[in-house]
Motif scaffolding. Structure first.
Motif, short mmCIF file in Angstrom:
data_model
loop_
_atom_site.label_atom_id
_atom_site.label_comp_id
_atom_site.label_asym_id
_atom_site.label_seq_id
_atom_site.Cartn_x
_atom_site.Cartn_y
_atom_site.Cartn_z
N THR A 7 -8.58 -25.42 11.42
CA THR A 7 -8.60 -26.14 10.15
C THR A 7 -10.01 -26.67 9.93
O THR A 7 -10.84 -26.68 10.84
CB THR A 7 -7.62 -27.32 10.17
OG1 THR A 7 -8.07 -28.26 11.16
CG2 THR A 7 -6.20 -26.88 10.47
N GLU A 8 -10.26 -27.13 8.74
CA GLU A 8 -11.57 -27.70 8.44
C GLU A 8 -11.82 -28.93 9.31
O GLU A 8 -12.92 -29.14 9.81
CB GLU A 8 -11.67 -28.07 6.96
CG GLU A 8 -13.08 -28.47 6.57
CD GLU A 8 -13.24 -28.62 5.07
OE1 GLU A 8 -14.21 -29.30 4.70
OE2 GLU A 8 -12.44 -28.08 4.31
N GLU A 9 -10.78 -29.70 9.55
CA GLU A 9 -10.91 -30.90 10.40
C GLU A 9 -11.26 -30.50 11.84
O GLU A 9 -12.16 -31.09 12.46
CB GLU A 9 -9.61 -31.71 10.38
CG GLU A 9 -9.68 -32.97 11.22
CD GLU A 9 -8.37 -33.75 11.21
OE1 GLU A 9 -8.30 -34.73 11.98
OE2 GLU A 9 -7.44 -33.39 10.47
N THR A 10 -10.60 -29.48 12.37
CA THR A 10 -10.88 -29.00 13.73
C THR A 10 -12.31 -28.48 13.81
O THR A 10 -13.05 -28.79 14.76
CB THR A 10 -9.90 -27.88 14.11
OG1 THR A 10 -8.57 -28.37 14.01
CG2 THR A 10 -10.14 -27.40 15.53
N ASN A 12 -14.89 -29.29 11.91
CA ASN A 12 -15.81 -30.43 11.81
C ASN A 12 -15.88 -31.20 13.12
O ASN A 12 -16.97 -31.65 13.52
CB ASN A 12 -15.43 -31.35 10.65
CG ASN A 12 -15.72 -30.74 9.30
OD1 ASN A 12 -16.58 -29.86 9.19
ND2 ASN A 12 -15.01 -31.18 8.28
N ASN A 13 -14.74 -31.37 13.81
CA ASN A 13 -14.74 -32.04 15.11
C ASN A 13 -15.53 -31.25 16.15
O ASN A 13 -16.29 -31.83 16.94
CB ASN A 13 -13.31 -32.26 15.61
CG ASN A 13 -12.59 -33.36 14.87
OD1 ASN A 13 -13.22 -34.24 14.28
ND2 ASN A 13 -11.26 -33.33 14.90
N GLU A 14 -15.36 -29.92 16.16
CA GLU A 14 -16.10 -29.09 17.11
C GLU A 14 -17.60 -29.11 16.83
O GLU A 14 -18.41 -29.16 17.75
CB GLU A 14 -15.55 -27.66 17.09
CG GLU A 14 -14.18 -27.56 17.72
CD GLU A 14 -13.63 -26.14 17.75
OE1 GLU A 14 -14.38 -25.19 17.44
OE2 GLU A 14 -12.45 -25.99 18.08
#
Length: 147
Positions: A7-10, A12-14
């Motif tokens: 996902t976009e959130e995943t 961005n976290n990476e």
């Protein structure tokens, strides 16, 4: 193979984790701001971002031994500051590796090690001649216990 869970959130976290790891490495590992070959010293000179300077003889580095001064001086610092690159010689070296004494492959390092014991000097040659005049290297004497 697609990662359907990305996902976009995943993502961005990476990216944030990768940036944090890069910042930590940049702060804790030696990084170069400039490098050149000093003909008078016969040394590659690395100016580190910390203000320290690191020098080494090119003969130690796999791919640099025997290279001309012009080719040695044509060294580039990688954008990250983590490495050195000699385009004409097709040589890339990691600055942290150089600073801990890794100057090439395992085979190259083994060759350097074997050459280390055979280094000759004026003093060694003089001592060998003096020993030769006296009949060679002095014999070891045994003590009363046979040792």
């Amino acid at each position: 193979m697609k990662n359907l869970d990305l996902t976009e959130e995943t993502l961005n976290n990476e990216i944030a984790q990768a940036r944090a790891a890069a910042a930590m490495a940049d702060a804790s590992e030696p990084r170069a701001q400039a490098a050149h070959y000093d003909l008078n010293l016969n040394r590659i000179v690395i100016e580190l971002r910390s203000g320290a300077t690191f020098l080494f003889p090119p003969e130690l580095v796999q791919g640099l031994a025997g290279a001309s001064p012009d080719k040695l001086n044509n060294v580039e610092v990688t954008p990250s500051g983590e490495g050195l690159h000699w385009e004409q010689l097709d040589v890339d070296m990691s600055i942290p590796a150089l600073m801990v004494g890794i100057f090439g492959t395992k085979a190259w390092m083994a060759e350097l090690g074997s050459r280390g014991g055979s280094v000759s000097s004026t003093a060694k040659a003089r001592a060998a001649r003096e020993n030769g005049k006296r009949g060679g290297r002095p014999r070891k004497t045994l003590d009363s216990s046979g040792n």
